[in-house]
Design a protein around this motif. Structure first.
Motif, PDB file in Angstrom:
ATOM      1  N   ASP A  80      -8.737 -16.516 -51.008  1.00 28.61           N
ATOM      2  CA  ASP A  80      -7.585 -15.862 -50.162  1.00 28.61           C
ATOM      3  C   ASP A  80      -6.525 -16.808 -49.561  1.00 28.61           C
ATOM      4  O   ASP A  80      -5.439 -16.418 -49.233  1.00 28.61           O
ATOM      5  CB  ASP A  80      -8.181 -14.886 -48.780  1.00 28.61           C
ATOM      6  CG  ASP A  80      -8.748 -13.731 -49.448  1.00 28.61           C
ATOM      7  OD1 ASP A  80      -8.173 -13.189 -50.405  1.00 28.61           O
ATOM      8  OD2 ASP A  80      -9.839 -13.379 -48.638  1.00 28.61           O
ATOM      9  N   THR A  81      -6.939 -18.157 -49.465  1.00 23.93           N
ATOM     10  CA  THR A  81      -5.972 -19.027 -48.899  1.00 23.93           C
ATOM     11  C   THR A  81      -5.258 -20.198 -49.918  1.00 23.93           C
ATOM     12  O   THR A  81      -4.466 -20.653 -49.799  1.00 23.93           O
ATOM     13  CB  THR A  81      -6.644 -19.948 -47.772  1.00 23.93           C
ATOM     14  OG1 THR A  81      -7.945 -20.628 -48.519  1.00 23.93           O
ATOM     15  CG2 THR A  81      -6.963 -18.906 -46.527  1.00 23.93           C
ATOM     16  N   GLU A  82      -5.908 -20.292 -50.938  1.00 16.64           N
ATOM     17  CA  GLU A  82      -5.690 -21.185 -52.031  1.00 16.64           C
ATOM     18  C   GLU A  82      -4.357 -20.608 -53.103  1.00 16.64           C
ATOM     19  O   GLU A  82      -4.866 -19.808 -53.776  1.00 16.64           O
ATOM     20  CB  GLU A  82      -6.972 -21.634 -52.877  1.00 16.64           C
ATOM     21  CG  GLU A  82      -6.451 -22.634 -54.001  1.00 16.64           C
ATOM     22  CD  GLU A  82      -5.455 -23.613 -53.600  1.00 16.64           C
ATOM     23  OE1 GLU A  82      -4.500 -23.832 -53.944  1.00 16.64           O
ATOM     24  OE2 GLU A  82      -6.073 -24.652 -53.089  1.00 16.64           O
ATOM     25  N   GLU A  83      -3.338 -21.002 -52.827  1.00 18.02           N
ATOM     26  CA  GLU A  83      -2.074 -20.491 -53.504  1.00 18.02           C
ATOM     27  C   GLU A  83      -1.892 -20.828 -55.074  1.00 18.02           C
ATOM     28  O   GLU A  83      -1.392 -20.387 -55.778  1.00 18.02           O
ATOM     29  CB  GLU A  83      -0.878 -20.805 -52.903  1.00 18.02           C
ATOM     30  CG  GLU A  83      -0.602 -20.377 -51.448  1.00 18.02           C
ATOM     31  CD  GLU A  83      -0.324 -18.748 -51.548  1.00 18.02           C
ATOM     32  OE1 GLU A  83       0.091 -18.286 -52.177  1.00 18.02           O
ATOM     33  OE2 GLU A  83      -1.286 -17.920 -50.745  1.00 18.02           O
ATOM     34  N   ARG A  84      -3.013 -21.846 -55.232  1.00 21.99           N
ATOM     35  CA  ARG A  84      -2.947 -22.348 -56.633  1.00 21.99           C
ATOM     36  C   ARG A  84      -3.982 -21.708 -57.738  1.00 21.99           C
ATOM     37  O   ARG A  84      -4.177 -22.242 -58.890  1.00 21.99           O
ATOM     38  CB  ARG A  84      -2.945 -23.795 -56.769  1.00 21.99           C
ATOM     39  CG  ARG A  84      -1.736 -24.452 -56.364  1.00 21.99           C
ATOM     40  CD  ARG A  84      -2.059 -25.893 -55.759  1.00 21.99           C
ATOM     41  NE  ARG A  84      -3.138 -26.196 -54.817  1.00 21.99           N
ATOM     42  CZ  ARG A  84      -3.551 -27.583 -54.555  1.00 21.99           C
ATOM     43  NH1 ARG A  84      -3.310 -28.469 -55.066  1.00 21.99           N
ATOM     44  NH2 ARG A  84      -4.811 -27.450 -53.428  1.00 21.99           N
ATOM     45  N   LYS A  98      -5.408 -12.877 -55.222  1.00 21.61           N
ATOM     46  CA  LYS A  98      -4.452 -12.199 -55.713  1.00 21.61           C
ATOM     47  C   LYS A  98      -4.384 -12.384 -57.174  1.00 21.61           C
ATOM     48  O   LYS A  98      -4.842 -13.444 -57.817  1.00 21.61           O
ATOM     49  CB  LYS A  98      -3.009 -12.447 -54.971  1.00 21.61           C
ATOM     50  CG  LYS A  98      -2.779 -13.926 -54.906  1.00 21.61           C
ATOM     51  CD  LYS A  98      -1.358 -13.946 -53.940  1.00 21.61           C
ATOM     52  CE  LYS A  98      -1.067 -15.301 -53.648  1.00 21.61           C
ATOM     53  NZ  LYS A  98       0.206 -15.256 -52.994  1.00 21.61           N
ATOM     54  N   ASN A 101       1.154 -15.333 -59.002  1.00 20.93           N
ATOM     55  CA  ASN A 101       1.856 -15.807 -57.829  1.00 20.93           C
ATOM     56  C   ASN A 101       3.271 -16.510 -58.246  1.00 20.93           C
ATOM     57  O   ASN A 101       3.318 -16.630 -59.433  1.00 20.93           O
ATOM     58  CB  ASN A 101       1.064 -17.117 -57.114  1.00 20.93           C
ATOM     59  CG  ASN A 101       1.281 -17.379 -55.800  1.00 20.93           C
ATOM     60  OD1 ASN A 101       2.243 -17.019 -55.298  1.00 20.93           O
ATOM     61  ND2 ASN A 101       0.427 -18.262 -55.192  1.00 20.93           N
ATOM     62  N   ILE A 103       5.438 -20.014 -58.259  1.00 22.17           N
ATOM     63  CA  ILE A 103       5.284 -21.468 -57.743  1.00 22.17           C
ATOM     64  C   ILE A 103       6.399 -22.163 -58.151  1.00 22.17           C
ATOM     65  O   ILE A 103       7.091 -22.028 -59.256  1.00 22.17           O
ATOM     66  CB  ILE A 103       4.053 -22.212 -58.420  1.00 22.17           C
ATOM     67  CG1 ILE A 103       2.930 -21.505 -58.196  1.00 22.17           C
ATOM     68  CG2 ILE A 103       3.880 -23.623 -58.222  1.00 22.17           C
ATOM     69  CD1 ILE A 103       2.399 -21.410 -56.701  1.00 22.17           C
TER      70      ILE A 103
END
Length: 259
Positions: A80-84, A98, A101, A103
């Protein structure tokens, strides 16, 4: 821009060939951004935070996942917190993480990345075609450079997705089956496509797994514990050049290594 998409990383052999060779590959091919499917990176089952960080340090910028995303339960503590890292978009509402994303690659150049799961011979998730099309409309408001990892079993379903998205995204790459196909091409409306990018893992194996254990399973049909194979490793990938203005593909070629 030049994008490198790396096929499913399987266990330690896959991680090691990445750590030992990826930075040279990036430099030699002027790669701007690296995406890899990481759903088998931790012992063939899922991914951990430590392994993800090691591979980010090795040069991978972003991970897509697949049906094994939940196999290592540690994923629930950081997805939930790792955008990569993204998981298939078409899981039902409420699933952690999700499915897409956006980037920034360089100089305000942004790339949208979508992970989607097939349904033929796979878990019956939401419709990948409609779900993907809806997400593309949202991402297009910010960037027209879009990559889709279609994690699916059936070649027909993968090809259908390629044609469905032709001209709407930059690249449709198939993952999941771990065997690279030789059908890379630019579709008529400008989308780069390959049915399966292949696998990064043990070469003398069956899909990255110890071949003797898999053969035994086929022979006796009894439950078996599969272990990641050892020995020399392969790295399967595709190198794609994308027009930064139109978002359409200029070229696609397979870029492979055996160590």
């Amino acid at each position: 821009m030049k994008l490198l998409f790396i096929g499913d990383i399987v266990g330690r052999p896959g991680r090691n060939i990445i750590k030992e060779n990826l930075k040279n590959l990036i430099e030699e091919n002027n790669v701007d951004f690296v995406i890899a499917n990481g759903e088998n990176a931790a012992g063939g089952n899922g991914i951990t935070k430590k392994i993800a960080e090691e591979l980010f340090d090795a040069g991978i910028n972003f991970f897509t996942m697949g049906n094994h995303v939940w196999d290592n339960k540690e994923i629930f503590s950081f997805i939930d917190t790792e955008e990569r890292i993204i998981r298939p978009l078409n899981y039902p509402p409420g699933a952690p993480g999700k499915g897409s994303n956006i980037i920034e690659v360089k100089n305000n150049l942004k790339i949208g990345i979508i992970n989607i799961s097939g349904r033929t011979f796979m878990q019956a998730l939401d419709c990948p075609f409609r779900t993907c099309a809806e997400e593309i409309e949202k991402i297009n408001k910010i960037t027209n450079i879009i990559v889709v990892d279609f994690h699916a079993e059936a070649t027909s379903e993968k090809q259908a997705m390629g044609w469905f998205l032709d001209g709407k995204v930059s690249l449709v790459v198939g993952t999941h089956t771990h065997v690279q196909t030789a059908d890379e091409r630019i579709l008529p409306k400008g989308t780069a496509y390959i049915t399966d990018v292949g696998m990064t893992g043990a070469y003398d194996s069956i899909l990255g797994i110890d071949k003797d254990e898999v053969i035994k399973k086929f022979l006796n049909q009894l439950p078996a514990r599969f272990e990641v194979a050892s020995g020399r490793a392969q790295l399967n990938s595709v190198l794609v050049e994308i027009d930064e203005i139109t978002g359409l593909a200029i070229s696609i070629k397979r870029l492979n290594m055996l160590k």
